[in-house]
Design a protein around this motif. Structure first.
Motif, short mmCIF file in Angstrom:
data_model
loop_
_atom_site.label_atom_id
_atom_site.label_comp_id
_atom_site.label_asym_id
_atom_site.label_seq_id
_atom_site.Cartn_x
_atom_site.Cartn_y
_atom_site.Cartn_z
N GLU A 156 -10.33 0.13 5.70
CA GLU A 156 -9.26 -0.58 5.01
C GLU A 156 -8.36 -1.31 6.01
OE1 GLU A 156 -5.88 0.34 1.63
OE2 GLU A 156 -6.81 2.01 2.67
N TYR B 182 -8.68 -8.27 3.08
CA TYR B 182 -8.12 -7.35 2.09
C TYR B 182 -7.66 -8.13 0.86
CZ TYR B 182 -5.38 -3.69 -0.05
OH TYR B 182 -4.90 -2.77 -0.92
N LYS C 243 0.84 -1.21 0.00
CA LYS C 243 0.00 0.00 0.00
C LYS C 243 0.87 1.26 0.00
CE LYS C 243 -3.85 0.27 0.22
NZ LYS C 243 -4.78 0.48 -0.88
N TYR D 172 -7.83 6.72 -4.12
CA TYR D 172 -8.05 6.06 -2.84
C TYR D 172 -9.23 6.71 -2.13
CZ TYR D 172 -3.41 4.23 -3.64
OH TYR D 172 -2.34 3.58 -4.18
#
Length: 100
Positions: free
Chosen positions: A90, A99, A62, A83
């Motif tokens: 998240e 995820y 990320k 995003y």
């Protein structure tokens, strides 16, 4: 510190790319010799399925995604948000193994 230290070891990550960038810039300052090489080491834990694994690799990915968005914004003429602002959800998804 930036005149002596040229290696950084990261034991954990922060979701905020700005914090990581600021940390890296503290030892890679302007004015260093052209041949000065700065190295960054990112340690990652290993987990197993029974313990849902560890999230280091996902957080690192990320951060790299955020770095790409930042570099694209600097190099490009238009910043397009990619995003959502729902970072808490998240984080929950990553910790719960949902995820993708």
């Amino acid at each position: 510190m930036h005149q002596t230290v040229h290696d950084a070891v990261y034991f954990e990550y922060n979701f905020n790319w700005t914090f990581m960038l600021q940390s890296r810039d503290r030892i890679n300052r302007l004015g260093l010799p052209a041949n000065q090489y700065t190295r960054y080491y990112y340690l990652m834990t290993k987990g197993d399925v029974a313990h849902m694994g560890f999230i280091d690799r996902i957080v690192y990915k990320k951060l790299k995604d955020k770095e790409k968005v930042m570099l694209d914004a600097i190099d490009g003429q238009l910043l397009v948000p990619e995003y959502t602002d729902d970072y808490l959800q998240e984080v929950k998804d990553i910790v719960m193994g949902r995820y993708k």
